[in-house]
Motif scaffolding. Structure first.
Motif, PDB file in Angstrom:
ATOM      1  N   LEU A 210       0.852  -1.174   0.000  1.00 54.69           N
ATOM      2  CA  LEU A 210       0.000   0.000   0.000  1.00 54.69           C
ATOM      3  C   LEU A 210       0.893   1.232   0.000  1.00 54.69           C
ATOM      4  O   LEU A 210       1.731   1.402   0.885  1.00 54.69           O
ATOM      5  CB  LEU A 210      -0.899  -0.015   1.244  1.00 54.69           C
ATOM      6  CG  LEU A 210      -2.016   1.008   1.274  1.00 54.69           C
ATOM      7  CD1 LEU A 210      -3.003   0.753   0.131  1.00 54.69           C
ATOM      8  CD2 LEU A 210      -2.725   0.942   2.607  1.00 54.69           C
TER       9      LEU A 210
ATOM     10  N   GLY B 234       1.034   5.368  -0.239  1.00 54.81           N
ATOM     11  CA  GLY B 234       0.334   6.650  -0.164  1.00 54.81           C
ATOM     12  C   GLY B 234       1.175   7.770  -0.744  1.00 54.81           C
ATOM     13  O   GLY B 234       2.374   7.847  -0.506  1.00 54.81           O
TER      14      GLY B 234
ATOM     15  N   VAL C  41      -3.797   6.834  -3.138  1.00 52.32           N
ATOM     16  CA  VAL C  41      -3.320   5.589  -2.542  1.00 52.32           C
ATOM     17  C   VAL C  41      -3.410   4.507  -3.604  1.00 52.32           C
ATOM     18  O   VAL C  41      -4.426   4.376  -4.279  1.00 52.32           O
ATOM     19  CB  VAL C  41      -4.171   5.184  -1.311  1.00 52.32           C
ATOM     20  CG1 VAL C  41      -3.677   3.879  -0.717  1.00 52.32           C
ATOM     21  CG2 VAL C  41      -4.141   6.288  -0.263  1.00 52.32           C
TER      22      VAL C  41
ATOM     23  N   TRP D   4       4.063   2.926   7.070  1.00 59.42           N
ATOM     24  CA  TRP D   4       2.893   3.459   7.762  1.00 59.42           C
ATOM     25  C   TRP D   4       3.054   3.348   9.269  1.00 59.42           C
ATOM     26  O   TRP D   4       3.732   2.461   9.764  1.00 59.42           O
ATOM     27  CB  TRP D   4       1.644   2.665   7.358  1.00 59.42           C
ATOM     28  CG  TRP D   4       1.327   2.755   5.910  1.00 59.42           C
ATOM     29  CD1 TRP D   4       1.909   2.036   4.894  1.00 59.42           C
ATOM     30  CD2 TRP D   4       0.386   3.604   5.293  1.00 59.42           C
ATOM     31  NE1 TRP D   4       1.374   2.397   3.695  1.00 59.42           N
ATOM     32  CE2 TRP D   4       0.428   3.353   3.905  1.00 59.42           C
ATOM     33  CE3 TRP D   4      -0.515   4.554   5.779  1.00 59.42           C
ATOM     34  CZ2 TRP D   4      -0.387   4.027   3.011  1.00 59.42           C
ATOM     35  CZ3 TRP D   4      -1.331   5.216   4.883  1.00 59.42           C
ATOM     36  CH2 TRP D   4      -1.260   4.947   3.510  1.00 59.42           C
TER      37      TRP D   4
ATOM     38  N   CYS E 114       0.481   7.659   6.838  1.00 55.35           N
ATOM     39  CA  CYS E 114       1.508   7.396   5.832  1.00 55.35           C
ATOM     40  C   CYS E 114       2.801   8.127   6.195  1.00 55.35           C
ATOM     41  O   CYS E 114       2.788   9.294   6.587  1.00 55.35           O
ATOM     42  CB  CYS E 114       1.014   7.862   4.467  1.00 55.35           C
ATOM     43  SG  CYS E 114       2.203   7.593   3.138  1.00 55.35           S
TER      44      CYS E 114
ATOM     45  N   LEU F 232      -4.992   7.778   6.352  1.00 47.21           N
ATOM     46  CA  LEU F 232      -5.771   6.939   5.454  1.00 47.21           C
ATOM     47  C   LEU F 232      -7.263   7.117   5.748  1.00 47.21           C
ATOM     48  O   LEU F 232      -7.705   6.939   6.869  1.00 47.21           O
ATOM     49  CB  LEU F 232      -5.369   5.477   5.624  1.00 47.21           C
ATOM     50  CG  LEU F 232      -5.987   4.489   4.641  1.00 47.21           C
ATOM     51  CD1 LEU F 232      -5.548   4.800   3.213  1.00 47.21           C
ATOM     52  CD2 LEU F 232      -5.596   3.070   5.008  1.00 47.21           C
ATOM     53  N   ASP F 233      -8.012   7.480   4.716  1.00 45.54           N
ATOM     54  CA  ASP F 233      -9.432   7.798   4.835  1.00 45.54           C
ATOM     55  C   ASP F 233     -10.218   6.964   3.838  1.00 45.54           C
ATOM     56  O   ASP F 233      -9.974   7.033   2.633  1.00 45.54           O
ATOM     57  CB  ASP F 233      -9.628   9.286   4.548  1.00 45.54           C
ATOM     58  CG  ASP F 233     -11.083   9.726   4.589  1.00 45.54           C
ATOM     59  OD1 ASP F 233     -11.872   9.097   5.318  1.00 45.54           O
ATOM     60  OD2 ASP F 233     -11.421  10.704   3.904  1.00 45.54           O
TER      61      ASP F 233
ATOM     62  N   VAL G 280     -10.340   4.840  -1.249  1.00 38.17           N
ATOM     63  CA  VAL G 280      -9.535   5.372  -0.144  1.00 38.17           C
ATOM     64  C   VAL G 280      -8.710   6.536  -0.658  1.00 38.17           C
ATOM     65  O   VAL G 280      -8.453   6.657  -1.857  1.00 38.17           O
ATOM     66  CB  VAL G 280      -8.602   4.304   0.483  1.00 38.17           C
ATOM     67  CG1 VAL G 280      -9.395   3.210   1.134  1.00 38.17           C
ATOM     68  CG2 VAL G 280      -7.630   3.764  -0.527  1.00 38.17           C
ATOM     69  N   GLN G 281      -8.290   7.386   0.260  1.00 35.86           N
ATOM     70  CA  GLN G 281      -7.411   8.503  -0.062  1.00 35.86           C
ATOM     71  C   GLN G 281      -6.655   8.879   1.207  1.00 35.86           C
ATOM     72  O   GLN G 281      -6.956   8.377   2.283  1.00 35.86           O
ATOM     73  CB  GLN G 281      -8.220   9.700  -0.552  1.00 35.86           C
ATOM     74  CG  GLN G 281      -9.092  10.310   0.525  1.00 35.86           C
ATOM     75  CD  GLN G 281      -9.825  11.551   0.029  1.00 35.86           C
ATOM     76  OE1 GLN G 281      -9.830  11.871  -1.143  1.00 35.86           O
ATOM     77  NE2 GLN G 281     -10.441  12.265   0.944  1.00 35.86           N
ATOM     78  N   LEU G 282      -5.685   9.776   1.066  1.00 35.71           N
ATOM     79  CA  LEU G 282      -5.007  10.332   2.229  1.00 35.71           C
ATOM     80  C   LEU G 282      -5.567  11.720   2.480  1.00 35.71           C
ATOM     81  O   LEU G 282      -5.880  12.460   1.546  1.00 35.71           O
ATOM     82  CB  LEU G 282      -3.496  10.440   1.974  1.00 35.71           C
ATOM     83  CG  LEU G 282      -2.743   9.135   1.783  1.00 35.71           C
ATOM     84  CD1 LEU G 282      -1.262   9.419   1.553  1.00 35.71           C
ATOM     85  CD2 LEU G 282      -2.924   8.217   2.970  1.00 35.71           C
TER      86      LEU G 282
ATOM     87  N   ARG H 283     -11.549   7.408   8.884  1.00 38.62           N
ATOM     88  CA  ARG H 283     -10.158   7.210   9.301  1.00 38.62           C
ATOM     89  C   ARG H 283      -9.951   6.019  10.229  1.00 38.62           C
ATOM     90  O   ARG H 283      -8.841   5.619  10.488  1.00 38.62           O
ATOM     91  CB  ARG H 283      -9.581   8.458   9.948  1.00 38.62           C
ATOM     92  CG  ARG H 283     -10.125   8.753  11.309  1.00 38.62           C
ATOM     93  CD  ARG H 283      -9.441   9.987  11.913  1.00 38.62           C
ATOM     94  NE  ARG H 283      -9.876  10.170  13.271  1.00 38.62           N
ATOM     95  CZ  ARG H 283      -9.299   9.616  14.325  1.00 38.62           C
ATOM     96  NH1 ARG H 283      -8.262   8.845  14.172  1.00 38.62           N
ATOM     97  NH2 ARG H 283      -9.758   9.848  15.538  1.00 38.62           N
TER      98      ARG H 283
END
Length: 99
Positions: free
Chosen positions: A21, A23, A30, A45, A58, A71-72, A80-82, A92
């Motif tokens: 994974l 980010g 991600v 992470w 991240c 991480l969201d 997912v995204q940061l 989160r």
């Protein structure tokens, strides 16, 4: 960071396929990468336990003013995204289960 543990997220795929994974703290993206070596610095992470859930931060490196690190997960979109550390967001917290 007190209360945080560092780790790599490893997915059980074929050796030469993307499985870490990764980010991107610059744009919040991600994805999966094939290695943890540069330029894939977002493959490290921190995890922090809160009750029975965890949040993931991240450790990607680079010169950026307001890095996206948390991480969201977006349940309604299945993505997912940061997000920046100070943002308030509902996706989160994660649960981790062993198979």
């Amino acid at each position: 960071m007190e209360g945080w543990d560092a780790f790599d997220i490893l997915f059980p795929f074929v050796f030469d396929e993307p499985r870490y994974l990764d980010g991107n703290i610059f744009n919040g993206e991600v994805k999966l990468s094939t290695t943890t070596e540069p330029p894939f610095t977002g493959t490290r992470w921190f995890q922090q336990e809160e009750d029975e859930a965890r949040s993931f931060r991240c450790l990607g490196t680079g010169e950026v003013v307001d890095p996206a690190r948390m991480l969201d997960g977006w349940v309604d979109k299945g993505t997912v995204q940061l997000r920046p550390d100070e943002d308030i967001f509902t996706g989160r917290m994660w649960t981790v289960e062993a198979e």
